[in-house]
Design a protein around this motif. Structure first.
Motif, short mmCIF file in Angstrom:
data_model
loop_
_atom_site.label_atom_id
_atom_site.label_comp_id
_atom_site.label_asym_id
_atom_site.label_seq_id
_atom_site.Cartn_x
_atom_site.Cartn_y
_atom_site.Cartn_z
N TRP A 36 1.18 -1.34 -0.18
CA TRP A 36 -0.07 0.40 0.18
C TRP A 36 1.13 0.91 -0.36
N TYR A 37 0.45 2.43 -0.98
CA TYR A 37 1.22 3.36 -0.04
C TYR A 37 0.11 4.60 -1.18
N ARG A 38 0.39 6.10 -0.57
CA ARG A 38 -0.34 6.89 -0.53
C ARG A 38 0.77 7.66 -0.67
N GLN A 39 -0.67 9.44 -0.90
CA GLN A 39 0.18 10.72 -1.20
C GLN A 39 -0.39 11.50 -1.46
N PRO A 40 -0.16 12.74 -0.46
CA PRO A 40 -0.95 12.85 0.57
C PRO A 40 -1.30 14.19 -0.55
N PRO A 41 -2.04 15.18 -0.61
CA PRO A 41 -1.78 16.41 -1.59
C PRO A 41 -0.72 17.06 -1.26
N GLN A 42 -0.11 17.58 -2.85
CA GLN A 42 0.76 17.86 -3.35
C GLN A 42 2.21 17.45 -1.80
N LYS A 43 2.36 16.22 -2.21
CA LYS A 43 3.42 15.43 -1.64
C LYS A 43 3.98 14.53 -2.37
N GLU A 44 5.01 13.43 -1.81
CA GLU A 44 5.06 12.75 -2.84
C GLU A 44 4.62 11.76 -2.03
N ARG A 45 4.54 10.15 -3.36
CA ARG A 45 3.79 9.18 -3.23
C ARG A 45 4.85 8.61 -2.40
N GLU A 46 3.85 7.39 -0.67
CA GLU A 46 4.92 7.38 0.14
C GLU A 46 4.81 6.03 0.50
N LEU A 47 4.95 4.83 0.71
CA LEU A 47 4.97 3.70 1.61
C LEU A 47 4.64 3.54 2.59
N VAL A 48 3.12 2.76 2.30
CA VAL A 48 2.30 2.45 3.61
C VAL A 48 2.64 1.26 4.60
N ALA A 49 2.86 0.73 3.80
CA ALA A 49 3.21 -1.20 4.09
C ALA A 49 3.70 -2.07 3.29
N THR A 50 3.89 -3.29 3.41
CA THR A 50 4.57 -4.02 2.49
C THR A 50 4.32 -5.60 3.22
N ILE A 51 3.61 -6.09 2.41
CA ILE A 51 3.73 -7.94 2.22
C ILE A 51 4.34 -8.59 1.70
N ASN A 52 5.18 -9.33 2.07
CA ASN A 52 6.49 -9.69 0.97
C ASN A 52 5.85 -11.21 0.70
#
Length: 125
Positions: A36-52
């Motif tokens: 899961w990633y997210r992109q807040p308003p006017q910010k870069e996309r960032e990683l939220v969680a990773t499931i391997n």
């Protein structure tokens, strides 16, 4: 080779909870990582969680203790449960998968990366 369709999201008051779901179809047998990633308003996309590939989950610091990511054994669904939300969690949330190349009859399909369409989550105070 894998298509992703997200559902959930919406509007929630600070302190509340919201869930996201992402349905995968296609060559799900070849998926190695679900994220899961997210992109807040006017910010870069960032990683939220990773499931391997083993089902182990790692979280970003901001998500630890508040968010829960999970997937089913067949890797056809990945979910994100978000609790104790605050206004800084407002963002467009994306599911993402990566997978290994595979043969289908005589055709080789290379390693792949797929994104969901994104779902808006808005937290108001």
């Amino acid at each position: 080779q894998v298509q992703l369709v997200e559902s959930g999201g919406g509007l929630v008051q600070a302190g509340g909870s919201l869930g996201l779901s992402c349905a995968a179809s296609g060559a799900t047998f070849s998926i190695t990582t679900m994220e899961w990633y997210r992109q807040p308003p006017q910010k870069e996309r960032e990683l939220v969680a990773t499931i391997n590939i083993r089902g182990e989950v790692k979280y970003a610091d901001f998500a630890q203790g508040r968010f829960t990511a999970s997937r089913d054994g067949a890797k056809t669904t990945v979910t994100l449960q978000m609790d104790n939300l605050n206004t800084e969690d407002t963002a467009v949330y994306f599911c993402h998968v990566e997978g290994l190349g595979y043969y289908n009859r005589s055709t080789y399909y290379p390693d792949f990366s797929s994104w969901g369409q994104g779902m808006q989550v808005t937290v108001f105070s």
